[in-house]
Design a protein around this motif. Structure first.
Motif, PDB file in Angstrom:
ATOM      1  N   UNK A 153      -1.587   3.481   3.497  1.00 57.88           N
ATOM      2  CA  UNK A 153      -1.713   1.972   3.546  1.00 57.88           C
ATOM      3  C   UNK A 153      -2.588   1.380   2.514  1.00 57.88           C
ATOM      4  N   UNK A 154      -1.899   0.418   1.758  1.00 58.15           N
ATOM      5  CA  UNK A 154      -2.389  -0.060   0.307  1.00 58.15           C
ATOM      6  C   UNK A 154      -2.763  -1.424   0.845  1.00 58.15           C
ATOM      7  N   UNK A 155      -3.930  -1.879   0.308  1.00 58.94           N
ATOM      8  CA  UNK A 155      -4.498  -3.416   0.617  1.00 58.94           C
ATOM      9  C   UNK A 155      -4.577  -4.037  -0.798  1.00 58.94           C
ATOM     10  N   UNK A 156      -4.008  -5.078  -0.989  1.00 60.68           N
ATOM     11  CA  UNK A 156      -4.355  -6.087  -2.092  1.00 60.68           C
ATOM     12  C   UNK A 156      -4.625  -7.225  -1.604  1.00 60.68           C
ATOM     13  N   UNK A 157      -5.912  -7.950  -2.270  1.00 61.41           N
ATOM     14  CA  UNK A 157      -6.112  -9.158  -1.596  1.00 61.41           C
ATOM     15  C   UNK A 157      -5.875 -10.332  -2.618  1.00 61.41           C
ATOM     16  N   UNK A 158      -5.813 -11.452  -2.135  1.00 58.78           N
ATOM     17  CA  UNK A 158      -5.493 -12.770  -2.853  1.00 58.78           C
ATOM     18  C   UNK A 158      -6.576 -12.827  -4.074  1.00 58.78           C
ATOM     19  N   UNK A 167       3.404   3.369   2.066  1.00 58.74           N
ATOM     20  CA  UNK A 167       4.373   3.332   3.231  1.00 58.74           C
ATOM     21  C   UNK A 167       4.297   1.927   3.846  1.00 58.74           C
ATOM     22  N   UNK A 168       3.118   1.168   3.522  1.00 58.81           N
ATOM     23  CA  UNK A 168       2.953  -0.176   4.055  1.00 58.81           C
ATOM     24  C   UNK A 168       1.918  -0.831   2.875  1.00 58.81           C
ATOM     25  N   UNK A 169       1.960  -1.992   2.766  1.00 61.60           N
ATOM     26  CA  UNK A 169       1.257  -3.015   1.730  1.00 61.60           C
ATOM     27  C   UNK A 169       0.676  -4.050   2.661  1.00 61.60           C
TER      28      UNK A 169
END
Lengths: 115, 221
Positions: free
Chosen positions: B137-142, B160-162
């Motif tokens: 699970x990869x998080x990118x923030x605004x 697998x999920x962003x």
């Protein structure tokens, strides 16, 4: 990237691959995809330090890079991506959206030994 | 006399073997492991806390926290009432499968559920090291900007999920959602992308539902 950990893994693999511990390793060939993030001078620096007093002490480290590819999802056109510069997300032929593939491998290809 | 020995072995073979063993052990206990990766400050701990609350009550829910130093995040998870174990790498830029294997005995894995692994804040190094997880699970923030998928293609490619976090900032920034999604499509077409915010809470329920569905599917014996 963390070339010290990679260098340690390489050293471990080559020393295990040596049939006879009296032999010396003269060349180590590594294949690395451009997206694997291996910086050659860092890797050589760490490897030469770690390999001191081992059968790989004077081995030449050869890094063979494998490019990634940008494949157009519309027309199938292929461009190579060498890991630096922009990722062209638009196909240079038709303007469709590209897909980034490959370039992630990281393996010990072969060693040359003498003795 | 010189001669060549062909080897053809992955440099990370040792790590990958331990990762496979971790995965088997977790599956035997009915657990789904999620490797949560992002840049520092993107919201890994906050998102994990929200998911811990949103996932089914009866399931096992725990966290392995990875940081260079301190136990700040582990304390937050423990205060919320969930088991958590801290790994401090002392300078290492990613978690390894061996680190995970070494802390698993500290959990009471007595029922099926989800084990979150909060990786070191880093968009580069964690890519290469499988830990035995079922999902990345990869998080990118605004606030990080919309160009991260093309600047750090590898981590977005393997996800697998962003999760796009801090969507509450969209109104106050020049983040171009189209550009962000297009960048993701170029490196990982058809990966699910969830838009969430932790404060105020938004989009978490949908993400939790996806996690439940995918954990059930993946950790079937």
């Amino acid at each position: 990237m963390h070339e010290s950990a990679i260098a340690a893994s390489i050293l471990d693999l080559v020393l295990h691959a040596l049939p006879d511990q009296q032999q010396r390793i003269t060349k180590i060939t590594i294949v690395a995809g451009v997206l694997a993030g291996i910086e050659p001078s860092c890797l050589e620096l760490y490897f030469s330090e770690l390999a001191k007093d081992t059968a790989a002490e004077h081995a030449e480290l050869i890094l063979q890079y494998k490019d990634a590819e940008l494949v157009c999802q519309t027309c199938g056109n292929r461009e190579t991506f060498q890991g630096r510069g922009s990722v062209n997300i638009e196909c240079e032929k038709c303007g469709g959206l590209n897909r980034l593939q490959g370039g992630s491998e990281m393996y010990l290809d072969s060693i040359e030994v003498e003795g | 006399m010189q001669h060549t020995i062909t080897i053809g072995q992955s440099i990370l073979a040792a790590n990958n073997e331990i990762a496979r063993s971790n995965n088997r052990e977790l599956h035997e206990r009915g657990l789904c492991a999620i490797n949560v990766m992002a840049a520092p400050g993107a919201g890994k701990t906050s998102l994990i806390l929200h998911l811990l609350e949103a996932l089914p009550q009866e399931a096992f829910k725990g966290v392995i926290e990875g940081d260079v130093a301190s136990s700040v995040d582990t304390e937050k998870i423990l205060s919320a009432g969930f088991p958590a174990v801290q790994i401090n790498t002392g300078g290492g830029c990613h978690l390894t499968a061996k680190m995970i294997r070494d802390v698993l005995p500290q959990f009471q894995l007595d029922r099926s559920g989800v084990l979150f692994i909060e990786n070191i804040g880093n968009l580069i190094c964690p890519c290469a090291y499988d830990l035995g997880e079922d999902l990345k699970l990869v998080i990118s923030s605004v606030p990080e900007g919309d160009d991260k998928p093309i600047k750090y293609p590898k981590i977005f490619q393997i996800a697998d999920v962003i999760v796009l976090n801090k969507t509450d900032y969209l109104a106050h920034s020049d983040f171009m959602l189209d550009a962000f999604l297009r960048g993701i499509e170029a490196v990982n077409p058809s990966v699910p992308v969830f838009h969430v915010s932790c404060k105020p809470r938004s989009g978490i329920t949908e993400l939790a539902k996806w996690v439940v569905e995918h954990c059930r599917l993946r950790s079937k014996p």
